[in-house]
Design a protein around this motif. Structure first.
Motif, mmCIF file in Angstrom:
data_model
loop_
_atom_site.group_PDB
_atom_site.id
_atom_site.type_symbol
_atom_site.label_atom_id
_atom_site.label_comp_id
_atom_site.label_asym_id
_atom_site.label_seq_id
_atom_site.Cartn_x
_atom_site.Cartn_y
_atom_site.Cartn_z
ATOM 1 N N PHE A 134 -22.690 116.528 -1.680
ATOM 2 C CA PHE A 134 -21.933 115.591 -2.521
ATOM 3 C C PHE A 134 -21.619 116.193 -3.895
ATOM 4 C CE2 PHE A 134 -24.366 112.658 0.281
ATOM 5 C CZ PHE A 134 -23.301 111.998 0.875
ATOM 6 N N HIS A 135 -20.675 117.081 -3.934
ATOM 7 C CA HIS A 135 -20.074 117.520 -5.205
ATOM 8 C C HIS A 135 -20.994 118.314 -6.121
ATOM 9 C CE1 HIS A 135 -17.003 114.717 -3.903
ATOM 10 N NE2 HIS A 135 -17.849 113.708 -3.987
ATOM 11 N N GLY A 136 -22.070 118.888 -5.612
ATOM 12 C CA GLY A 136 -22.896 119.785 -6.405
ATOM 13 C C GLY A 136 -23.470 119.137 -7.648
ATOM 14 N N ALA A 137 -23.266 119.784 -8.798
ATOM 15 C CA ALA A 137 -23.852 119.298 -10.057
ATOM 16 C C ALA A 137 -23.351 117.908 -10.419
ATOM 17 C CB ALA A 137 -23.545 120.278 -11.176
ATOM 18 N N ARG A 138 -22.175 117.541 -9.954
ATOM 19 C CA ARG A 138 -21.646 116.209 -10.259
ATOM 20 C C ARG A 138 -22.504 115.115 -9.614
ATOM 21 N NH1 ARG A 138 -15.049 116.343 -10.053
ATOM 22 N NH2 ARG A 138 -15.347 114.508 -11.377
ATOM 23 N N TYR A 139 -23.211 115.488 -8.528
ATOM 24 C CA TYR A 139 -24.110 114.535 -7.875
ATOM 25 C C TYR A 139 -25.285 114.207 -8.800
ATOM 26 C CZ TYR A 139 -27.179 112.554 -4.259
ATOM 27 O OH TYR A 139 -28.000 111.737 -3.534
ATOM 28 N N ASP A 140 -25.856 115.227 -9.460
ATOM 29 C CA ASP A 140 -26.925 114.988 -10.436
ATOM 30 C C ASP A 140 -26.441 114.060 -11.545
ATOM 31 O OD1 ASP A 140 -28.688 116.637 -9.129
ATOM 32 O OD2 ASP A 140 -28.295 118.376 -10.386
ATOM 33 N N ASP A 141 -25.264 114.364 -12.053
ATOM 34 C CA ASP A 141 -24.713 113.560 -13.148
ATOM 35 C C ASP A 141 -24.491 112.115 -12.727
ATOM 36 O OD1 ASP A 141 -24.714 115.908 -14.542
ATOM 37 O OD2 ASP A 141 -22.530 116.169 -14.557
ATOM 38 N N PRO B 145 -27.068 108.685 4.602
ATOM 39 C CA PRO B 145 -27.585 107.568 5.412
ATOM 40 C C PRO B 145 -26.587 106.447 5.629
ATOM 41 C CG PRO B 145 -28.464 107.465 3.190
ATOM 42 C CD PRO B 145 -27.701 108.754 3.278
ATOM 43 N N THR B 146 -25.443 106.482 4.930
ATOM 44 C CA THR B 146 -24.445 105.442 5.194
ATOM 45 C C THR B 146 -23.720 105.693 6.512
ATOM 46 O OG1 THR B 146 -22.640 106.522 3.982
ATOM 47 C CG2 THR B 146 -24.111 105.088 2.721
ATOM 48 N N LEU B 147 -23.872 106.884 7.084
ATOM 49 C CA LEU B 147 -23.276 107.147 8.407
ATOM 50 C C LEU B 147 -23.889 106.252 9.474
ATOM 51 C CD1 LEU B 147 -22.870 111.036 8.410
ATOM 52 C CD2 LEU B 147 -21.042 109.374 8.799
ATOM 53 N N PRO B 148 -25.222 106.254 9.655
ATOM 54 C CA PRO B 148 -25.787 105.329 10.646
ATOM 55 C C PRO B 148 -25.616 103.867 10.253
ATOM 56 C CG PRO B 148 -27.540 106.396 9.395
ATOM 57 C CD PRO B 148 -26.267 107.099 9.049
ATOM 58 N N LEU B 149 -25.574 103.598 8.960
ATOM 59 C CA LEU B 149 -25.383 102.209 8.529
ATOM 60 C C LEU B 149 -24.032 101.683 8.975
ATOM 61 C CD1 LEU B 149 -26.069 99.676 6.877
ATOM 62 C CD2 LEU B 149 -25.136 100.847 4.873
ATOM 63 N N GLU C 29 -17.178 104.543 -2.802
ATOM 64 C CA GLU C 29 -16.977 104.483 -1.350
ATOM 65 C C GLU C 29 -18.001 105.336 -0.614
ATOM 66 O OE1 GLU C 29 -12.883 105.384 -0.593
ATOM 67 O OE2 GLU C 29 -12.227 103.395 -1.256
ATOM 68 N N ASP C 30 -18.355 106.488 -1.187
ATOM 69 C CA ASP C 30 -19.369 107.333 -0.551
ATOM 70 C C ASP C 30 -20.737 106.668 -0.586
ATOM 71 O OD1 ASP C 30 -17.532 109.303 -0.007
ATOM 72 O OD2 ASP C 30 -18.045 110.546 -1.736
ATOM 73 N N ARG C 31 -21.089 106.047 -1.687
ATOM 74 C CA ARG C 31 -22.425 105.475 -1.850
ATOM 75 C C ARG C 31 -22.609 104.178 -1.070
ATOM 76 N NH1 ARG C 31 -26.457 108.462 -3.689
ATOM 77 N NH2 ARG C 31 -27.439 106.702 -4.742
ATOM 78 N N THR C 32 -21.524 103.529 -0.679
ATOM 79 C CA THR C 32 -21.630 102.262 0.047
ATOM 80 C C THR C 32 -21.278 102.403 1.531
ATOM 81 O OG1 THR C 32 -19.342 101.687 -0.493
ATOM 82 C CG2 THR C 32 -21.058 100.947 -2.016
ATOM 83 N N GLY C 33 -20.766 103.568 1.931
ATOM 84 C CA GLY C 33 -20.368 103.767 3.321
ATOM 85 C C GLY C 33 -18.950 103.346 3.612
ATOM 86 N N ALA C 34 -18.222 102.818 2.611
ATOM 87 C CA ALA C 34 -16.851 102.361 2.840
ATOM 88 C C ALA C 34 -15.950 103.504 3.290
ATOM 89 C CB ALA C 34 -16.293 101.724 1.568
#
Length: 921
Positions: free
Chosen positions: A849-856, A660-664, A697-702
């Motif tokens: 987003f990075h598979g299992a690393r996303y859960d972690d 969702p940071t793409l449209p943001l 950067e991924d989580r903020t859209g940077a």
């Protein structure tokens, strides 16, 4: 009740009723002549029904007594009348502190404090000066006539025993809009300048804000210098300057970014928007701005708190709520309390401002939050109260302010629509609680073709179809005076109204419970088939909870009904677009005929139609088309039945951006010149610095912005090794409710309260709560619980903050909303590793987003946020306990590097908790 005597001298005439304080297992009664009696809750419940006692917080008291309700004298109502728009924790201890008394922990002392608080509050009424007294009396009269339990006492305190105003004018005092000041229009401000903020300027301003004698915080000064990069002039169109700034707890980031933000605003005569995720932080920042603007008049002019319209009292709704008073005089009680607040409030904000959240719990949403414009029905300049409107005042103040304190939700909507109100967009932002940007964008840019959403759009277009007590205003009513003499406009509105009848009608959910044969119209038929597909593919274990399934492959009935609904929505979309064209043509062709009020209403009608109808219907049609065609790669779709407490409350199709940071970023980049994204938890905690910053950067859209972000990280000044302990308990059966409850009990007792219990499921919270009430009450520890106490989360947190030895049980909302500096929070107990829920949306994001690393990453973030609540000041000490032996070592990056995480048995965790928090024992 009243005679014909006129006003006399003030008299102290308290209710002839005992004071009652209810504990978890016993209650205390204090009679008017001072006798004290203690009894079990069952006996107290019978006595409460008979004697109308003086209490604090009727709903919570009734719940504790296991009563549906009873008549009593709630001291919170008296407090709200005497001290409107003032804060008070809604407990006996809170009332005592608010009335200048020393708080007492035992029930008898609390009862005595309540008796004294009643006396002091009534005495305050007795000494009100003339104008204030007259205003209070004009509101007290109709409340007393409505049988307000405090009516006689309040009128006597102000020296009024007679029948008061003439019966035709008795409700005149509730019309507070007549007493509010008006706003006035000013020329729009010029665009802000482009002068940068030098680090030295920021540091100098920071020193001024901190004042003489403030402790030195080198990290705070470095932080303030680092964020200056976001206030540099933009060098390329569509390429804002971005700073990602992680500031450990205790850095002082609020003043750290306020310093350069305020310098930029002064130098460039523009506004910096500071955005938060939670209303609690919004309120805290507003308080911190007192350092920048010590003069209240100066602050009111230069600093504004901005929220969506749905947060403010609507004066037209308030007026309409008073119409039934002649037939329903008891409604004067809640309306009178609202009138007292509305006349005293700073800005009419009912969510996190000076409106006490507990007032909604006392008098109900119908007379509080429902009086806001929650459904987008504002008629703007056609409203008789437009010139006094709280929202319009705030909007105009924000145009000339230096600092605007907003929230992520408002900023997202503003970005999505290209501006709010006057279509203007800020150029400088500070996003505090930046780790929540992903979630905020997810909410703002998602689409939901559900029964509730469809019924809401129908109601917005058609208004109340069964003319009962509903105040709902439809499109025709909102444009009534404009369309009366304009045939083309009237026909276009009627065409939209006819087409909107394809949407779910009132009672749609009940009809769908009876099957597709009872569905009415194309939307309801589609939803009925969606429900059938979800149920067909649900597993047995899902059937008591919200359930979902993939949209594809869709069953034949779903595809057929989707095609029918798509055609019906096209028939709604066409006249809506035509209506917008007609209105736009009027604004152009009749520019010399339209007055300012008409032009504002037409502008607002276009924006509302585009947002509420065109954009929403277009999104729905795209979702329906993808059931046959391929779903665009950036989205994930699914069907769901949403349930609460085992009952369906919504059914439909959902669409979210995978990222969702793409449209943001697409919405922000064109107009934004600089932005700071800050939090104590921006980065992941893997130990791989490049990866951890990449997550930020991924989580903020940077990562989607044209220019790379400036990265800054400041360590917390706290000594976590010395100030905290972390224990992972390794000998509990995680699925055994008795063992888990016993662990919570013993740990809470070891800490002596000041404990926050966090749960990953409400069912486990309820099970533990039932097992803790007795033991904690015997130990003299108050137990609060989300979903159990008849209070909303913000009220519970307010109580927890003041009651030093209270214990609070909650879920995610408590973890994100609690900010309790000091000894009131010294222990956090998590029931399980807070893994993300493995639903369809999470599945898609995990793959992206990075598979299992996303859960972690999500799990570490949740624990990192929770742990960060323990130490908020240099002298704080705290213990974090996880009751889950399945905690993987790779997740320990959730805790600071210098913390020694110990895996121990429950016995040792209890002993060490007691020894660490109470070394004197």
């Amino acid at each position: 009740m009243f005679d014909d005597r006129t006003e006399t001298q003030p008299r102290f005439l308290p209710p002839d009723a005992p004071v009652m304080v209810a504990g978890l297992r016993h209650a205390v009664f204090l009679t008017p002549d001072g006798e004290v009696e203690e009894m079990p809750l069952a006996a107290a419940a019978k006595r409460a029904r008979a004697q109308r006692p003086i209490i604090v917080h009727m709903p919570a008291t009734a719940k504790r007594l296991r009563l549906d309700g009873f008549i009593g004298h709630d001291l919170l109502e008296l407090f709200a009348f005497v001290r409107p728009a003032q804060f008070c924790v809604p407990t006996p201890r809170g009332i005592a502190l608010a009335t200048g008394q020393v708080a007492c922990d035992d029930l008898v002392g609390q009862a005595q404090a309540l008796a004294e608080a009643m006396k002091r509050l009534l005495q305050e009424l007795a000494v009100l000066p003339g104008e204030k007294r007259g205003h209070a009396l004009s509101i007290a009269w109709p409340m007393a006539r409505g049988q307000w339990p405090w009516g006689v006492s309040v009128l006597a305190a102000m020296g009024a025993d007679g029948d008061g105003p003439h019966r035709f004018a008795v409700y005149e005092g509730l019309k507070i809009w007549k007493k509010l000041g008006e706003w006035s229009e000013h020329a729009p401000p010029p665009p802000p300048g482009n002068n940068p903020v030098e680090p030295a300027e920021a540091r100098e301003r920071l020193l001024k804000l901190l004042g003489e004698g403030a402790e030195e915080r080198p990290q705070q000064a470095d932080y303030s210098s680092a964020v200056c990069s976001a206030f540099a002039p933009r060098t390329a169109d569509g390429a804002p300057n971005i700073v990602l700034a992680e500031a450990g707890t205790g850095t002082g980031k609020t003043l750290g970014y306020v310093a350069p933000a305020s310098v930029w605003a002064e130098k460039n005569e523009g506004a910096v928007w500071i955005s938060t995720y939670t209303r609690n932080l919004q309120r805290q920042i507003d308080g911190e701005l007192n350092r920048l603007y010590p003069d209240p008049r100066d602050k009111r002019r230069k600093a504004v708190v901005r929220k969506g319209r749905e947060n403010y009292l609507c004066l037209l709704n308030f007026e309409e709520a008073q119409r039934p008073l002649a037939q329903q005089p008891r409604q004067a009680i809640p309306l009178g309390l609202m009138a007292r607040w509305a006349a005293a409030t700073r800005d009419g904000d009912m969510v996190g401002g000076d409106f006490p959240a507990w007032l909604t719990e006392l008098i109900g949403a119908r007379f509080t939050s429902a009086l806001a414009d929650q459904r987008g029905e504002c008629i703007y300049a056609a409203c008789p109260h437009y010139s006094r409107c709280f929202v319009e005042k705030t909007v105009r103040r924000a145009r000339s302010a230096e600092i605007v304190v907003a929230n992520h939700a408002l900023v997202m909507v503003q970005a999505a629509l290209g501006g709010l109100d006057d279509a203007s967009m800020p150029t400088r932002y500070v996003f505090d609680e930046g780790h929540h940007l992903f979630d905020a964008a997810d909410k703002a840019f998602s689409a939901h073709l559900t029964g509730q959403e469809g019924a809401e759009l129908r109601r917005w277009l058609l208004g109340a179809e069964n003319k009962g007590s509903s105040r709902a205003r439809g499109l025709k009513q909102r444009l009534e005076s404009l369309i009366s003499e304009r045939e083309e406009l009237r026909d276009a509105v009627n065409a939209v109204i006819v087409a909107a009848q394809c949407l779910p009608d009132q009672g749609w959910l009940m009809r769908l419970q009876d099957g597709v044969d009872h569905a009415s119209g194309p939307a309801e038929i589609f939803l009925a088939h969606v429900k059938a597909q979800v149920m067909a593919r649900a597993s047995e274990k899902d059937r008591g909870y919200s359930i979902e399934t993939d949209c594809k492959p869709a069953v034949t009935e779903v595809l057929a009904s989707a095609a029918d609904l798509d055609r019906a929505l096209a028939s709604l979309e066409k006249p809506a677009k035509t209506l917008i064209k007609i209105i736009a043509h009027m604004l152009d062709e009749k520019a010399d005929e339209l007055d300012s009020a008409e032009r504002q209403r037409l502008d607002a009608a276009i924006r509302s139609l585009e947002r509420r109808a065109i954009m929403q219907v277009a999104a729905w049609r795209g979702m329906l088309e993808s059931l046959v065609d391929a779903t665009p790669a950036e989205y994930v779709d699914w069907f769901a039945i949403e349930r609460q407490f085992g009952r369906d409350f919504d059914i439909g199709m959902h669409r979210h951006y995978i990222d969702p940071t793409l449209p943001l970023t697409a919405a922000l980049a064109p107009t934004t010149h600089g932005m700071v994204v800050t939090s104590a938890t921006l980065r992941d905690g893997t130990g791989d610095d490049m990866f951890d910053w990449g997550v930020a950067e991924d989580r903020t859209g940077a990562s989607h912005m044209p220019l790379p972000a400036v990265r800054a990280a400041m360590k917390s000044p706290y000594d976590y090794r010395k100030q905290t302990r972390v224990f992972i308990v390794n000998d509990l059966a995680r699925d055994n409710a008795d063992q888990i409850a016993a662990a919570y009990r013993e740990l809470f007792l070891a800490s002596g309260g000041g404990a926050l219990g966090l749960f990953t499921a409400i069912t486990r919270l309820r099970a533990v709560y039932e097992r803790l009430t007795g033991p904690l009450d015997e130990a003299g520890l108050q137990l609060l619980a989300q979903h159990m106490d008849g209070m909303d989360v913000s009220t519970l947190i307010d109580i927890f903050r003041v009651e030093r030895d209270a214990c609070l049980l909650g879920t995610d909302a408590v973890r994100d909303g609690v900010d309790v500096p000091g000894d009131s929070l010294r222990l956090i107990v998590f029931d399980r590793v807070p893994w993300p829920r493995p639903d369809i949306l999470h599945r898609a994001r995990k793959a992206a987003f990075h598979g299992a690393r996303y859960d972690d990453m999500i799990t570490r973030l949740r624990m990192k946020q929770a742990f960060g609540r323990l130490v908020r000041r240099a002298e704080d000490r705290g213990v974090f306990v996880l009751l889950d032996n399945r905690m993987p070592t790779r997740l320990l990056g959730a805790f600071p590097e210098d913390v020694d995480v110990q895996r121990v048995g429950l016995k040792e965790a209890i002993a060490q908790t007691r020894a660490f928090l109470h070394p004197e024992l």
